[in-house]
Design an enzyme around this catalytic site. Structure first.
Site, PDB file in Angstrom:
ATOM      1  N   GLU A  39      -1.498   5.895  13.366  1.00 11.24           N
ATOM      2  CA  GLU A  39      -0.124   5.424  13.117  1.00 11.24           C
ATOM      3  C   GLU A  39       0.653   6.503  12.338  1.00 11.24           C
ATOM      4  OE1 GLU A  39      -0.309   2.049  10.486  1.00 11.24           O
ATOM      5  OE2 GLU A  39       1.786   1.482  10.783  1.00 11.24           O
ATOM      6  N   LYS A 110       6.017  -1.546  16.723  1.00  6.78           N
ATOM      7  CA  LYS A 110       5.167  -2.471  15.959  1.00  6.78           C
ATOM      8  C   LYS A 110       5.883  -3.801  15.705  1.00  6.78           C
ATOM      9  CE  LYS A 110       2.310  -2.290  11.716  1.00  6.78           C
ATOM     10  NZ  LYS A 110       1.931  -1.403  10.586  1.00  6.78           N
ATOM     11  N   CYS A 143      -1.795  -0.958  13.851  1.00  2.96           N
ATOM     12  CA  CYS A 143      -2.352  -1.351  12.557  1.00  2.96           C
ATOM     13  C   CYS A 143      -2.298  -2.847  12.295  1.00  2.96           C
ATOM     14  CB  CYS A 143      -1.689  -0.545  11.441  1.00  2.96           C
ATOM     15  SG  CYS A 143      -2.779  -0.444   9.988  1.00  2.96           S
ATOM     16  N   VAL A 170      -5.564  -0.040   5.102  1.00  2.00           N
ATOM     17  CA  VAL A 170      -5.800   0.160   3.665  1.00  2.00           C
ATOM     18  C   VAL A 170      -6.796  -0.842   3.073  1.00  2.00           C
ATOM     19  CG1 VAL A 170      -3.594   1.284   3.185  1.00  2.00           C
ATOM     20  CG2 VAL A 170      -3.724  -1.212   3.099  1.00  2.00           C
TER      21      VAL A 170
HETATM   22  C1  ACM Z   1      -0.668  -1.197   8.190  1.00  2.00           C
HETATM   23  O1  ACM Z   1      -0.181  -1.987   9.005  1.00  2.00           O
HETATM   24  N1  ACM Z   1      -0.325   0.083   8.202  1.00  2.00           N
HETATM   25  C2  ACM Z   1      -1.662  -1.647   7.199  1.00  2.00           C
END
Ligand code: ACM
Length: 264
Positions: A39, A110, A143, A170
């Protein structure tokens, strides 16, 4: 088909450095058909402000990073999925692009923004597209999208054989536990390219993962090292949706019982 991920530590705001890192790692992916990068891998992630994010964003039609990907894909006759900090007019999106030997193929924005991303990016507005690249059909999630099983299911129902998942995870190891589950519930391949390193208060957790439609984790990277992982797969495995001879992950569903899912 040979599929792979690149696990790396992008440097916040340093496009040249990030391109150099990808160029340095690419020889380890010789012969790959589809390669997934993390990402926001050209810009870094932990922006202090929207202004800082804006500085490193690029329009997908003209940006230097996507041009670089096009050159690499043409030279290496391969496909790449990579996270891009996308500028569109006055708006920013946390996007991923699919680029191939003949240029730009498509993009995804996203849908489910994580934490402070909500102060920077617009939520995705392109739905959940899939792209037929001849050898397979590709879907993309980014992510934190991982936590929403509906998104995986919709892509699988649309025919995705493989879901590419550029990430900056994370929470140590949490998503990685879910990936083989999403893979087996939809009988698809899943490739998560996560990043490593620390930016400001965030440390990213590596463990990039490749899971197959039987829930096997075929390869997984370390938590903290730059790595390229490659696997040879038979895409036909993702086209067999039977868990047992009498159980099909799509045909055995009971949508009438899932009405709650469609509440706004
Ligand atoms: C994330 O969505 N970068 C944790």
């Amino acid at each position: 088909m040979k599929i792979g991920y690149v696990q790396m530590a992008p440097v916040l705001g340093d496009l040249d450095k990030n391109i150099q890192t990808i160029e340095r790692l690419l020889p380890q992916a010789d012969g790959v058909d589809l390669l997934v990068l993390p990402e926001l891998c050209h810009s870094g992630y932990r922006f202090e402000s929207r202004d800082e994010a804006w500085e490193t964003s690029e329009a997908i039609s003209t940006g230097r990073f996507v041009e670089f990907l096009k050159t690499v894909c043409a030279e290496r006759q391969t496909y790449i999925v990579a996270g891009v900090n996308e500028r569109d007019g006055e708006k920013l999106y946390n996007s991923s692009v699919l680029v191939g030997p003949d240029g730009f193929v498509g993009k995804y924005r996203k849908l489910h923004l994580f934490m402070d991303e909500k102060d920077i990016f617009e939520p995705g507005d392109l739905g959940l597209p899939i792209f037929d690249i001849g050898t397979c059909k590709v879907g993309m999630l980014i992510c934190f999208d991982w936590v929403f099983p509906e998104a995986w299911r919709v892509l699988a129902l649309k025919g995705a054989d493989i879901i590419c998942h550029p990430s900056n995870l994370v929470i140590p190891g949490l998503c990685q536990k879910a990936l083989p589950v999403h893979a087996v519930c939809n009988r698809i391949f899943v490739v998560t390219a996560n990043r490593i390193g620390t930016e400001r208060d965030l440390t990213f957790t590596g463990l990039s993962t490749f899971a197959d439609p039987r829930s096997e984790v075929l390869i997984q990277a370390s938590p903290d090292r730059e790595e390229v992982g490659l696997v040879d797969i038979d895409i036909a495995l993702a086209r067999d949706k039977n868990v047992t001879p009498r159980n099909h992950v799509f045909n055995d569903r009971r949508p009438a019982e899932y009405e709650l899912l469609f509440d706004k």
